[in-house]
Design an enzyme around this catalytic site. Structure first.
Site, PDB file in Angstrom:
ATOM      1  N   SER A   1       0.829  -1.200   0.000  1.00  0.00           N
ATOM      2  CA  SER A   1       0.000   0.000   0.000  1.00  0.00           C
ATOM      3  C   SER A   1       0.873   1.262   0.000  1.00  0.00           C
ATOM      4  O   SER A   1       1.748   1.400  -0.841  1.00  0.00           O
ATOM      5  CB  SER A   1      -0.954  -0.050   1.199  1.00  0.00           C
ATOM      6  OG  SER A   1      -2.009   0.859   1.044  1.00  0.00           O
TER       7      SER A   1
ATOM      8  N   ASP B   1      -5.901  -3.725  -2.408  1.00  0.00           N
ATOM      9  CA  ASP B   1      -4.838  -3.337  -1.479  1.00  0.00           C
ATOM     10  C   ASP B   1      -4.147  -4.550  -0.859  1.00  0.00           C
ATOM     11  O   ASP B   1      -4.789  -5.470  -0.347  1.00  0.00           O
ATOM     12  CB  ASP B   1      -5.453  -2.468  -0.373  1.00  0.00           C
ATOM     13  CG  ASP B   1      -4.420  -1.737   0.453  1.00  0.00           C
ATOM     14  OD1 ASP B   1      -3.555  -2.404   1.045  1.00  0.00           O
ATOM     15  OD2 ASP B   1      -4.480  -0.500   0.515  1.00  0.00           O
TER      16      ASP B   1
END
Length: 584
Positions: A336, A450
């Site tokens: 991320s 993610d």
């Protein structure tokens, strides 16, 4: 094989050095020397454990099952094989073969049992090694790196001697290093080369760029192969494959692209296409060659950066502190926002460059402001994609100076996806695709979101690269989502009451905060294990920074910097580079 040669070499074997003088003398007399040709089996999977072996010269490989089985690991001179079976009493779990002409010393079970009764300390040392191998699936121990390395130019006329001297200078602190090239030694027989290898910790064989008998010999003598090419040259099939002189069994392969100045974009992808299994490195100067030496020998420092929204700017401060403390980062991985910041580190940007680029991308322009109808996500993602593309251009991951990976979560497979190759900004976009907030990345029939959904601190991935020590920075440990004071409810009240409560301080977490936190809860257990597996753990106190408060950029950077300075001051010895090479 003479006794003095054997004694000098096995002094590097930890359990042997623990023996008393009498036991050492008895053991020397018990060993039986054996010679293996390249490809010959030392023992087969499923066979009875009848002996322990010490590799004196050459290189061995462990393979799963019988012929053609998966390559599990490499054993280099000074290491042992076969002790797991003697300790556990189980049949051999792997086949061990000579990767090149090798010499081993065999200790029969009866002699081993006699030693175990008189030297319990040595037995405990061997037992610890055996347990490590059982935990690792029965594979051979992954050593710190090769004892012999062949430098094989792939570009016509490219001189590999400067690279050899740069590597030797970096490795000299760990023991004696020899450079052997076509004109350096008149004797080319196996006994002469074995003597050189026995007298040095590492031997670097330097070949010419064209096919020759000497290049073939370098190939045969090497534990690992390093192909060197000019980044600007047109890639060609690897000469060993064309000539049919390649090694019959696998050995670690490295491809080093030599650049004149800044790395040439696209060169990594073009050259890697010729040999996808080789690890890719970029070399511009002596510092790069020193990094390559650490990576090849398993003495590098890998940096792992976690996800955590706007708190991820603390990573910039941590990187600044590490650099100021003289701790060199050799490889980077992240999830991320950690993947985004890590990409700047891997691109070899200065702290000032990273600060400028990320301030422009996240503070000057809120990346989540392009709201859309929430059919798939709350924002369209077009702005995030544009900002990532502006920051990193069209460079591939293969163009980054440092080895790099980022993680996304593959919802199609239900597992983490590790991205080491491909267009950088596209896989960064996948790594930060917070479920429900940003739309997923749809690529080749798969759905990526993610990486923090499954693995928010991928220390395990970095450890799997066998680079060396790992610095982990976790900014996701205090992501608690709390309701406003006095709010205790099962359903939302009317809109007018929610507005009134907002202005009186009784605020509820936003939908963005809830989705961001919910997307990371599942990886909490993995993060706990990752923290324990790191060499140095840095956890900046960031509770005051909201997950999506991009405007707290400078405060987050400063918290990361100040906290890292305090941590490094007390734990820097954990990353000492001067520890003995080839330790257990």
């Amino acid at each position: 094989m003479s006794l003095p040669d054997f004694t000098a070499l096995v002094d590097a074997v930890p359990w042997f050095s623990r023996l008393s003088a009498a036991a050492r003398s008895e053991l020397l007399a018990s060993f039986q020397p054996l010679r293996l040709s390249g490809g010959e089996a030392l023992f087969e999977a499923g066979s009875e454990p009848d002996a322990l072996y010490v590799l004196v010269a050459g290189s061995l490989g462990a393979f799963q099952g019988g012929p053609g089985g998966r390559f599990l690991g490499q054993i280099v001179a000074g290491e042992t094989a076969g002790e797991t079976g003697l300790i556990t009493g189980r049949v051999r779990s792997a086949t061990v073969r000579a990767l090149r002409d090798s010499e081993v010393l065999r200790l029969a079970r009866a002699d081993f049992d006699r030693l175990a009764k008189t030297e319990p300390e040595a037995l405990r040392a061997i037992a610890r090694l055996a347990i490590d191998r059982v935990v690792g699936g029965g594979a051979a121990r992954v050593s710190h790196g090769p004892r012999t390395l062949a430098l094989l130019p792939q570009t016509e006329g490219l001189d590999a001697l400067p690279a050899a001297h740069a590597l030797a200078a970096a490795l000299a602190r760990h023991g004696k290093v020899a450079i052997v090239h076509a004109d350096s030694e008149p004797a080319r027989d196996a006994a002469s080369l074995n003597r050189i290898e026995a007298e040095h910790r590492i031997v670097i064989y330097v070949a010419g760029s064209g096919p020759s008998q000497w290049r073939s010999l370098c190939l045969r003598q090497a534990d690992a192969l390093m192909f060197i090419a000019a980044a600007a040259a047109v890639p060609a099939p690897w000469s060993e494959l064309v000539a049919g002189t390649g090694a019959p069994l696998p050995r670690p392969e490295h491809l080093v692209l030599v650049h004149a100045g800044k790395p040439r974009l696209g060169a990594g992808r073009r050259w890697r296409a010729e040999r996808p299994a080789a690890r890719l490195h970029h070399a511009r100067d002596a510092a790069d060659w020193a990094r390559i030496a650490r990576l090849v020998t398993g003495r590098a420092i890998g940096l792992v950066l976690s996800g955590g929204g706007a708190r991820g700017f603390a990573h910039i401060g941590v990187v600044r502190a590490l650099r100021e403390a003289g701790i060199t980062i050799d490889a980077v991985g992240g999830t991320s926002i950690g993947a985004v910041i890590g990409a700047g580190v891997a691109a070899d940007w200065s702290t000032e460059e990273m600060t400028e680029v990320y301030r422009r991308a996240f503070v000057a322009s809120n990346p989540l402001s392009d709201r859309t109808f929430p059919f798939v996500s709350l924002v369209s993602g077009r702005k995030v994609s544009r900002l990532l593309r502006e920051a990193f251009g069209e460079r591939d991951i293969e163009d980054l100076v440092l080895p790099y990976f980022c993680l996304s979560s593959d919802l199609t497979a239900g597992a983490s996806a590790v991205h080491r190759y491909g267009v950088l900004w596209q896989w960064l976009r996948a790594s930060i695709a917070i479920p429900g907030v940003l739309p997923p990345v749809f690529h080749h029939g798969r759905v990526y979101v993610d990486g923090g959904v499954i693995n928010n601190l991928p220390v395990d991935v970095m450890r799997g690269e066998h680079f060396g020590e790992v610095v982990a920075v976790d900014i996701g440990g205090d992501h608690a989502v709390m309701p406003g004071a006095g709010i205790d409810e099962f359903d939302l009240p009317p809109l007018w009451r929610m507005v009134l409560q907002w202005y009186t301080g009784r605020r509820r977490p936003s939908i963005l905060q809830i989705m961001l936190r919910a997307g990371m809860v599942n990886s909490a257990l993995a993060t706990h294990a990752a923290r324990a597996a790191s060499t140095l753990l840095i956890t900046p106190p960031l509770a005051e920074i909201e997950l999506l408060d991009w405007r707290r950029f400078d405060r987050a950077v400063d918290i990361g910097y100040q906290h890292a300075l305090r941590v490094i001051g007390g734990q820097r010895d954990a990353l000492a580079e001067d520890a003995p090479l080839f330790e257990t």
